[in-house]
Design a protein around this motif. Structure first.
Motif, mmCIF file in Angstrom:
data_model
loop_
_atom_site.group_PDB
_atom_site.id
_atom_site.type_symbol
_atom_site.label_atom_id
_atom_site.label_comp_id
_atom_site.label_asym_id
_atom_site.label_seq_id
_atom_site.Cartn_x
_atom_site.Cartn_y
_atom_site.Cartn_z
ATOM 1 N N ARG A 133 0.828 -1.211 0.000
ATOM 2 C CA ARG A 133 0.000 0.000 0.000
ATOM 3 C C ARG A 133 0.861 1.260 0.000
ATOM 4 N N SER A 134 1.848 1.303 0.890
ATOM 5 C CA SER A 134 2.697 2.494 0.975
ATOM 6 C C SER A 134 3.522 2.683 -0.296
ATOM 7 N N THR A 135 3.918 1.563 -0.932
ATOM 8 C CA THR A 135 4.696 1.646 -2.173
ATOM 9 C C THR A 135 3.826 2.122 -3.330
ATOM 10 N N LEU A 136 2.622 1.585 -3.455
ATOM 11 C CA LEU A 136 1.727 1.968 -4.547
ATOM 12 C C LEU A 136 1.272 3.424 -4.432
ATOM 13 N N ASN A 137 1.166 3.909 -3.214
ATOM 14 C CA ASN A 137 0.742 5.294 -3.021
ATOM 15 C C ASN A 137 1.774 6.289 -3.543
ATOM 16 N N LYS A 138 2.981 5.817 -3.811
ATOM 17 C CA LYS A 138 4.047 6.681 -4.326
ATOM 18 C C LYS A 138 4.149 6.620 -5.849
ATOM 19 N N LEU A 139 3.293 5.799 -6.475
ATOM 20 C CA LEU A 139 3.394 5.576 -7.921
ATOM 21 C C LEU A 139 3.121 6.850 -8.723
ATOM 22 N N THR A 140 4.051 7.176 -9.613
ATOM 23 C CA THR A 140 3.878 8.261 -10.568
ATOM 24 C C THR A 140 4.446 7.792 -11.902
ATOM 25 N N LEU A 141 4.227 8.583 -12.928
ATOM 26 C CA LEU A 141 4.749 8.240 -14.242
ATOM 27 C C LEU A 141 6.274 8.221 -14.233
ATOM 28 N N LYS A 142 6.868 9.119 -13.464
ATOM 29 C CA LYS A 142 8.331 9.221 -13.444
ATOM 30 C C LYS A 142 8.996 8.041 -12.741
ATOM 31 N N ASN A 143 8.369 7.546 -11.653
ATOM 32 C CA ASN A 143 9.015 6.467 -10.893
ATOM 33 C C ASN A 143 8.384 5.107 -11.169
ATOM 34 N N TYR A 144 7.654 4.992 -12.293
ATOM 35 C CA TYR A 144 6.917 3.764 -12.602
ATOM 36 C C TYR A 144 7.802 2.520 -12.542
ATOM 37 N N ASP A 145 8.923 2.549 -13.234
ATOM 38 C CA ASP A 145 9.814 1.379 -13.295
ATOM 39 C C ASP A 145 10.319 0.988 -11.912
ATOM 40 N N LYS A 146 10.644 1.979 -11.106
ATOM 41 C CA LYS A 146 11.153 1.716 -9.757
ATOM 42 C C LYS A 146 10.087 1.064 -8.888
ATOM 43 N N VAL A 147 8.867 1.620 -8.920
ATOM 44 C CA VAL A 147 7.780 1.076 -8.110
ATOM 45 C C VAL A 147 7.410 -0.329 -8.583
ATOM 46 N N ARG A 148 7.369 -0.543 -9.886
ATOM 47 C CA ARG A 148 7.060 -1.879 -10.412
ATOM 48 C C ARG A 148 8.090 -2.892 -9.930
ATOM 49 N N GLU A 149 9.344 -2.502 -9.933
ATOM 50 C CA GLU A 149 10.407 -3.397 -9.461
ATOM 51 C C GLU A 149 10.251 -3.708 -7.980
ATOM 52 N N GLN A 150 9.875 -2.704 -7.196
ATOM 53 C CA GLN A 150 9.676 -2.916 -5.759
ATOM 54 C C GLN A 150 8.496 -3.855 -5.493
ATOM 55 N N ILE A 151 7.397 -3.639 -6.198
ATOM 56 C CA ILE A 151 6.215 -4.489 -6.029
ATOM 57 C C ILE A 151 6.535 -5.925 -6.452
ATOM 58 N N THR A 152 7.225 -6.068 -7.557
ATOM 59 C CA THR A 152 7.631 -7.400 -8.035
ATOM 60 C C THR A 152 8.522 -8.088 -7.014
ATOM 61 N N GLY A 153 9.438 -7.322 -6.428
ATOM 62 C CA GLY A 153 10.338 -7.881 -5.413
ATOM 63 C C GLY A 153 9.589 -8.391 -4.200
ATOM 64 N N ILE A 154 8.578 -7.646 -3.762
ATOM 65 C CA ILE A 154 7.768 -8.070 -2.612
ATOM 66 C C ILE A 154 7.011 -9.351 -2.938
ATOM 67 N N LEU A 155 6.379 -9.390 -4.105
ATOM 68 C CA LEU A 155 5.593 -10.566 -4.498
ATOM 69 C C LEU A 155 6.472 -11.804 -4.646
ATOM 70 N N ASN A 156 7.679 -11.626 -5.117
ATOM 71 C CA ASN A 156 8.591 -12.764 -5.298
ATOM 72 C C ASN A 156 9.014 -13.384 -3.971
ATOM 73 N N LEU A 157 8.935 -12.600 -2.898
ATOM 74 C CA LEU A 157 9.370 -13.097 -1.593
ATOM 75 C C LEU A 157 8.263 -13.821 -0.827
ATOM 76 N N ILE A 158 7.015 -13.712 -1.302
ATOM 77 C CA ILE A 158 5.892 -14.332 -0.598
ATOM 78 C C ILE A 158 5.727 -15.780 -1.062
ATOM 79 N N LEU A 159 5.724 -16.685 -0.105
ATOM 80 C CA LEU A 159 5.607 -18.115 -0.423
ATOM 81 C C LEU A 159 4.262 -18.696 0.003
ATOM 82 N N ASP A 160 3.681 -18.137 1.041
ATOM 83 C CA ASP A 160 2.409 -18.649 1.554
ATOM 84 C C ASP A 160 1.270 -18.296 0.599
ATOM 85 N N GLU A 161 0.480 -19.283 0.186
ATOM 86 C CA GLU A 161 -0.577 -19.067 -0.809
ATOM 87 C C GLU A 161 -1.659 -18.100 -0.308
ATOM 88 N N LYS A 162 -2.016 -18.224 0.949
ATOM 89 C CA LYS A 162 -3.028 -17.338 1.506
ATOM 90 C C LYS A 162 -2.548 -15.898 1.500
#
Length: 296
Positions: A83-112
């Motif tokens: 939530r805090s990462t997505l709230n910072k999303l702008t056109l200028k920092n799009y690539d950075k935020v996408r990379e951060q979100i992807t990094g978080i999702l890659n670390l989650i192993l629990d299906e729930k």
């Protein structure tokens, strides 16, 4: 491997000073802990009162109150971090935020937890009308990379039309809190429509799916606008129809046929040429909206 503090100082100059596996572990731990490890908003406070007595004649008895705060570490959940990462999303920092979100999702192993985090991303992305196109772009990128995101989209899209089953209205002078609540809900509904329209521009939603939605909404308008006291429902339906109609993926509105053998374009033109007295629940507001949509 065992590392000493000087290794981390070396890492700032040479990334090979620490092996990749250890770095990933450190990053994983970092994601789980708030940047401000001790958060004063999550503290337990205990007050200690005591009395000091002074014998000096010029000093009166005084009460001193001391407050002791026991700071408790705050663990950040993946959803709050998302939530805090997505709230910072702008056109200028799009690539950075996408990379951060992807990094978080890659670390989650629990299906729930994966499902909860995916729902969190969808809720945020689909409720921001102002940045809707940017969030749709991010969501489409995540769908192509994570199956959980695609599943979340499909589950929500399948029940999209249900949000139109209950459209409420209350006069602000009668119940202002309820009025604000309904206004917020209506805006959320329109933001969702806008989000799906933008997803269609990235190929996530196909043209026949949008056509089906708009036909169902038009049928609802047609069956409701002659009923007494349903102006607000017709207003809300037509406002969402306008959002979907503006989508460039559908360019043959004259070919979309309604129940009365009218094309969608013909039906909307009929609305634009109507008078509010022609239909019991067709407001002047809706007529103006359709006129503006068709540029007539």
């Amino acid at each position: 491997n065992i590392y000493e503090l000087n290794h981390y100082h070396l890492y700032s100059q040479d990334e090979s000073a620490i092996d990749a596996e250890t770095l990933n572990t450190i990053r994983s731990i970092t994601l789980k802990i708030s940047p401000s490890y001790y958060n004063e908003t999550n503290t337990k406070t205990r007050s200690i009162e005591f009395r000091k007595e002074y014998s000096h004649a010029n000093i009166k008895k005084t009460d001193y109150k001391y407050e002791v705060k026991h700071l408790i570490p705050t663990v950040t959940t993946n959803s709050s971090l998302i939530r805090s990462t997505l709230n910072k999303l702008t056109l200028k920092n799009y690539d950075k935020v996408r990379e951060q979100i992807t990094g978080i999702l890659n670390l989650i192993l629990d299906e729930k937890e994966i499902a909860e985090t995916s729902n969190c991303i969808f809720d945020i992305a689909s409720s921001n009308r102002f940045y809707s196109n940017l969030y749709a772009r991010l969501f489409s990128d995540l769908i192509s990379e994570f199956s959980s995101m695609k599943l979340t989209f499909e589950k929500n899209f399948d029940v999209f039309l249900e949000v139109f089953n209950k459209i409420e209205f209350v006069d602000a002078t009668e119940n202002y809190n309820k009025f604000c609540e309904i206004t917020k809900e209506n805006e959320k509904r329109k933001a969702l429509s806008c989000f799906y329209v933008n997803l269609s521009e990235y190929g996530i939603i196909k043209r026949p799916q949008l056509e089906t939605i708009i036909l169902i909404l038009i049928n609802s308008v047609e069956s409701t606008m002659n009923d007494e006291g349903k102006e607000q429902i017709v207003d809300e339906l037509l406002e969402n129809i306008c959002i979907i109609y503006k989508n460039q993926i559908i360019d043959n509105y004259h070919e979309i046929i309604l129940n009365r053998n009218l094309s969608l374009l013909e039906f909307l033109t009929m609305i634009a040429n109507s008078n509010s007295n022609d239909h019991k629940s067709l407001s002047q507001k809706s007529i103006f909206n359709i006129m503006d949509l068709l540029d007539v």
